[in-house]
Design a protein around this motif. Structure first.
Motif, PDB file in Angstrom:
ATOM      1  N   UNK A 117       0.872  -1.167   0.000  1.00 32.00           N
ATOM      2  CA  UNK A 117       0.000   0.000   0.000  1.00 32.00           C
ATOM      3  C   UNK A 117       0.917   1.226   0.000  1.00 32.00           C
ATOM      4  N   UNK A 118       1.493   1.479  -1.174  1.00 25.81           N
ATOM      5  CA  UNK A 118       2.454   2.565  -1.336  1.00 25.81           C
ATOM      6  C   UNK A 118       2.142   3.310  -2.621  1.00 25.81           C
ATOM      7  N   UNK A 119       3.031   4.107  -3.132  1.00 24.01           N
ATOM      8  CA  UNK A 119       2.672   4.916  -4.301  1.00 24.01           C
ATOM      9  C   UNK A 119       3.010   4.241  -5.633  1.00 24.01           C
ATOM     10  N   UNK A 143      -2.152  -1.130  -3.524  1.00 21.01           N
ATOM     11  CA  UNK A 143      -2.978   0.052  -3.366  1.00 21.01           C
ATOM     12  C   UNK A 143      -2.071   1.238  -3.057  1.00 21.01           C
ATOM     13  N   UNK A 144      -2.700   2.400  -2.896  1.00 17.12           N
ATOM     14  CA  UNK A 144      -1.953   3.623  -2.640  1.00 17.12           C
ATOM     15  C   UNK A 144      -1.872   4.502  -3.872  1.00 17.12           C
ATOM     16  N   UNK A 145      -2.715   4.236  -4.854  1.00 14.17           N
ATOM     17  CA  UNK A 145      -2.683   4.972  -6.113  1.00 14.17           C
ATOM     18  C   UNK A 145      -4.111   5.287  -6.558  1.00 14.17           C
ATOM     19  N   UNK A 151      -4.161   1.429 -15.281  1.00 13.37           N
ATOM     20  CA  UNK A 151      -3.728   0.850 -16.554  1.00 13.37           C
ATOM     21  C   UNK A 151      -2.213   0.661 -16.586  1.00 13.37           C
ATOM     22  N   UNK A 152      -1.466   1.675 -16.186  1.00 12.69           N
ATOM     23  CA  UNK A 152      -0.001   1.562 -16.196  1.00 12.69           C
ATOM     24  C   UNK A 152       0.469   0.434 -15.286  1.00 12.69           C
ATOM     25  N   UNK A 153      -0.152   0.302 -14.127  1.00 11.08           N
ATOM     26  CA  UNK A 153       0.260  -0.734 -13.182  1.00 11.08           C
ATOM     27  C   UNK A 153      -0.115  -2.121 -13.693  1.00 11.08           C
TER      28      UNK A 153
END
Length: 183
Positions: A117-119, A143-145, A151-153
């Motif tokens: 759960x980071x950026x 999570x964290x975004x 889509x990028x992830x």
């Protein structure tokens, strides 16, 4: 999820006590709630890695839900101290190893579930390490975004053998469930 100085709520099945001090993770943010929900639904044992553990909320939730062992890493010494204190407050020191460092600090270890759960930028940078550390069929929760980052992830994750399974949303925040495809 509460600080030690708050009384437990009535009717709570699992009580998580944290020591927030100067570290991130009160347990009240949308991303934390989504991650805890998915951990509760999906964690039934095995080894878990919590990347960017903050106060240790997700690590403690995983142990409550049956994780045999959790490695929790964070680059912030305040967070490591808070997570260690929270592990003690929840009588989980035997089930958790809290490590100062990045995901590289656990290189060579493997996991049935990884939670981060980071950026967005850290997630994108560390996806190859998550994929390498995740057992075949293992679950990756991210999570964290924001919605615009999904889509990028997911595209980057697929390039590393991580298949999109599902997502949750709360306001503008998103949480992804991915699975490592059989190798």
């Amino acid at each position: 999820i509460r600080a030690a100085h708050h009384a437990p709520a009535e009717g709570v099945v699992r009580d998580i006590i944290i020591a927030p001090r100067m570290s991130f993770g009160s347990g009240h943010h949308q991303t934390t709630r989504m991650m805890c929900r998915l951990i509760r639904e999906l964690c039934s044992g095995g080894r878990v890695l919590d990347v960017g553990c903050g106060t240790g909320v997700l690590s403690i939730a995983a142990v409550h839900c049956g994780a045999e062992h959790v490695d929790a890493v964070d680059i912030d010494p305040w967070s490591v101290d808070s997570a260690q204190e929270a592990a003690a407050l929840n009588n989980m020191t035997a089930s958790m190893e809290i490590i100062l460092g990045t995901v590289e600090a656990v290189e060579g270890r493997t996991y049935d579930m990884i939670v981060a759960n980071i950026n967005r930028n850290i997630i994108l940078n560390d996806l190859p390490r998550y994929a390498a550390a995740l057992n075949s069929g293992g679950i990756l929760l991210l999570s964290g975004f924001l919605e615009g980052d999904v889509t990028a992830i997911t595209e980057a994750a697929e390039a590393h053998g991580l298949e999109y399974v599902d997502s949750l949303g709360a306001e503008e925040w998103r949480c992804l469930k991915l699975k490592k495809t059989a190798v």
